[in-house]
Design a protein around this motif. Structure first.
Motif, short mmCIF file in Angstrom:
data_model
loop_
_atom_site.label_atom_id
_atom_site.label_comp_id
_atom_site.label_asym_id
_atom_site.label_seq_id
_atom_site.Cartn_x
_atom_site.Cartn_y
_atom_site.Cartn_z
N LEU A 25 0.83 -1.21 0.00
CA LEU A 25 0.00 0.00 0.00
C LEU A 25 0.87 1.26 0.00
N GLY A 26 1.99 1.23 0.70
CA GLY A 26 2.91 2.36 0.69
C GLY A 26 3.49 2.60 -0.69
N LEU A 27 3.84 1.52 -1.38
CA LEU A 27 4.38 1.66 -2.74
C LEU A 27 3.32 2.14 -3.72
N LEU A 28 2.07 1.74 -3.51
CA LEU A 28 1.00 2.19 -4.39
C LEU A 28 0.69 3.68 -4.20
N ARG A 36 2.95 2.67 -11.05
CA ARG A 36 2.79 2.94 -12.48
C ARG A 36 2.17 1.77 -13.21
N VAL A 37 2.53 0.55 -12.82
CA VAL A 37 1.99 -0.63 -13.49
C VAL A 37 0.53 -0.89 -13.11
N LEU A 38 0.21 -0.77 -11.83
CA LEU A 38 -1.13 -1.11 -11.37
C LEU A 38 -2.13 0.03 -11.49
N THR A 39 -1.66 1.27 -11.63
CA THR A 39 -2.56 2.41 -11.80
C THR A 39 -2.06 3.26 -12.96
N PRO A 40 -2.16 2.75 -14.19
CA PRO A 40 -1.69 3.51 -15.35
C PRO A 40 -2.57 4.74 -15.57
#
Length: 55
Positions: A25-28, A36-40
């Motif tokens: 969650l911190g990385l997101l 960048r990959v999971l929330t383009p």
């Protein structure tokens, strides 16, 4: 960002799911490759509704 080597044998087995969740969650929430990959960014050329396939 966290400098965690998840490739170390037994490393993740010694950690809790909460520990991993907090880091993911911190990385997101930060500028990261994972974010960048999971929330383009939204693609303005994509049609509304997502898929272009028709049935």
């Amino acid at each position: 960002m966290y400098g965690v080597d998840v490739g170390t044998p037994g490393f993740l087995r010694a950690r809790s799911w909460r520990w991993l969740r907090v880091r993911v969650l911190g990385l997101l929430s930060a500028e990261s490759r994972l974010a960048r990959v999971l929330t383009p960014p939204p693609d303005s050329s994509a049609p509304p509704g997502g898929s272009t396939a028709r049935r």
